[in-house]
Design a protein around this motif. Structure first.
Motif, mmCIF file in Angstrom:
data_model
loop_
_atom_site.group_PDB
_atom_site.id
_atom_site.type_symbol
_atom_site.label_atom_id
_atom_site.label_comp_id
_atom_site.label_asym_id
_atom_site.label_seq_id
_atom_site.Cartn_x
_atom_site.Cartn_y
_atom_site.Cartn_z
ATOM 1 N N LEU A 172 0.824 -1.211 0.000
ATOM 2 C CA LEU A 172 0.000 0.000 0.000
ATOM 3 C C LEU A 172 0.860 1.264 0.000
ATOM 4 O O LEU A 172 0.483 2.286 -0.613
ATOM 5 C CB LEU A 172 -0.937 -0.001 1.209
ATOM 6 C CG LEU A 172 -1.962 -1.149 1.252
ATOM 7 C CD1 LEU A 172 -2.771 -1.092 2.544
ATOM 8 C CD2 LEU A 172 -2.877 -1.099 0.039
ATOM 9 N N ALA A 173 2.032 1.199 0.661
ATOM 10 C CA ALA A 173 2.919 2.365 0.675
ATOM 11 C C ALA A 173 3.466 2.649 -0.721
ATOM 12 O O ALA A 173 3.586 3.821 -1.129
ATOM 13 C CB ALA A 173 4.056 2.131 1.674
ATOM 14 N N TRP A 219 0.664 4.214 -2.770
ATOM 15 C CA TRP A 219 0.436 5.590 -2.352
ATOM 16 C C TRP A 219 1.558 6.510 -2.846
ATOM 17 O O TRP A 219 1.309 7.652 -3.282
ATOM 18 C CB TRP A 219 0.325 5.655 -0.835
ATOM 19 C CG TRP A 219 0.146 7.050 -0.300
ATOM 20 C CD1 TRP A 219 1.087 7.838 0.306
ATOM 21 C CD2 TRP A 219 -1.049 7.835 -0.345
ATOM 22 N NE1 TRP A 219 0.565 9.053 0.647
ATOM 23 C CE2 TRP A 219 -0.765 9.080 0.253
ATOM 24 C CE3 TRP A 219 -2.336 7.599 -0.823
ATOM 25 C CZ2 TRP A 219 -1.699 10.091 0.388
ATOM 26 C CZ3 TRP A 219 -3.281 8.604 -0.703
ATOM 27 C CH2 TRP A 219 -2.968 9.831 -0.113
ATOM 28 N N THR A 235 0.648 9.615 -5.477
ATOM 29 C CA THR A 235 0.898 11.005 -5.071
ATOM 30 C C THR A 235 2.100 11.620 -5.774
ATOM 31 O O THR A 235 2.482 12.752 -5.451
ATOM 32 C CB THR A 235 1.112 11.068 -3.554
ATOM 33 O OG1 THR A 235 2.207 10.221 -3.180
ATOM 34 C CG2 THR A 235 -0.148 10.631 -2.819
#
Length: 340
Positions: free
Chosen positions: A49-50, A53, A57
């Motif tokens: 998930l990191a 993300w 972004t």
């Protein structure tokens, strides 16, 4: 009807060897979803998930992707380009699945269980569903099709994120370590699969077909599937049982006799090394009043002892006959001494 009967007979041959229960190992090591594995799964999911993300972004990871792309490793080290073109095949779905399925098919044949092949099928199915859905959902373009410098290239209809080559290498070669029968083999195969998948991922970056972040997410995606496999072990066992039930129905439909039940084998209790052995059972003393054996009955006629028989050269022997051979027990006459 004849074709269907031939198919049933072929299936009967395939499942015949799997019917021999006494030859199946008494204990097949099935990994469980332990607390340690749950922690690893949670940490890998957080890493997954990191990465998503960071790419969504347009963080420092996207800038690193562009820097590596502009570096163009395939131009910096062109002498290894030919070798890496072949090495990257270790991450392609078709060739690797065939090689691993052949090995696991032999394992199924030897262990008399369909679990190795069914586990491979379950892992590849999970790989197609999870990685395929992520690719289509995020729609990222690859380095060769990038349009805006510094952009994350998300939502543009691509299918590059995460790296399918990397995730497939992690799952396909890691399944060998997952199904290993001994802890030592599991450690060696885990290290080998990790090095292989690491090399496949870096090779795709070298060739310019993937961003570096694609490879990181591919490693995480493949590892998540391997860590989650114990949750699917009950379904794999049910699938194996269903296949055997289907086999029996096909046999009954084709009029073939049911397989004979396997002869039960009594297990032998083994003691670990260093433990004291049980005392040997005390045998009852032989009674002195036991009747002794009677005299040997010989055929009528004169009998000579073995030491009194004359040696005879057998028929067909290459040894030349000796006429001067004497019966056993007789002394050899002294030879006269001749003076020279």
């Amino acid at each position: 009807m004849r074709t269907e009967r031939n198919l049933i007979r072929r299936l009967d041959r395939v499942f015949t060897r799997l019917d021999r229960e006494p030859e199946r190992p008494a204990h097949i090591d099935v990994p469980r979803m332990s607390r340690h594995r749950v922690v690893l799964f949670s940490a890998t999911l957080a890493f997954y998930l990191a990465i998503v993300w960071a790419v969504v972004t347009t963080s420092w990871l996207v800038r690193l992707d562009w820097q590596v792309m502009f570096f163009r490793p395939y131009q910096q080290w062109p002498q290894i380009h030919a070798f890496l073109d072949y090495y990257v095949v270790l991450g392609q779905r078709g060739p690797t699945a065939v090689m691993v399925a052949a090995w696991l098919g032999w394992r199924s044949w030897r262990q008399h269980t369909l679990r190795p092949l069914l586990t491979l099928a379950a892992s590849l199915l999970l790989l197609n569903i999870t990685v395929g859905a992520a690719k289509l959902g995020m729609g990222r373009l690859g380095p060769h099709y990038a349009t805006v410098i510094g952009s994350n290239e998300m939502g543009l209809g691509g299918d590059i994120f995460p790296s399918g080559h990397t995730a497939n290498a992690v799952v396909t070669w890691g399944i060998l370590a997952y199904l290993a029968s001994t802890p030592r083999a599991r450690r060696w195969l885990s290290a080998l699969s990790a090095v292989t998948s690491l090399g496949v991922g870096l090779t795709t970056v070298y060739l310019g077909t993937h961003w570096l972040s694609d490879v990181l997410l591919g490693w995480a995606a493949g590892l998540l599937i391997l860590l989650a496999l114990p949750w699917f072990e009950p379904l794999i066992a049910q699938a194996e049982l269903w296949l055997f039930v289907l086999r029996d129905r096909l046999r009954a439909r084709g009029g073939l006799p049911a397989p004979e039940p396997a002869v039960p084998v009594r297990p032998v209790a083994l003691r670990p090394r260093g433990t004291a052995a049980e005392p040997a059972p005390v045998r009852e003393p032989v009674s002195a009043t036991r009747a002794s054996r009677g005299p040997a009955h010989l055929a009528p006629g004169p009998h000579t002892a073995r030491s009194e028989r004359t040696p005879v050269t057998p028929v067909g022997s290459r040894r030349p006959p000796h006429s001067d051979r004497l019966p056993r027990g007789t002394s050899q006459p002294a030879r006269p001494l001749t003076g020279g």
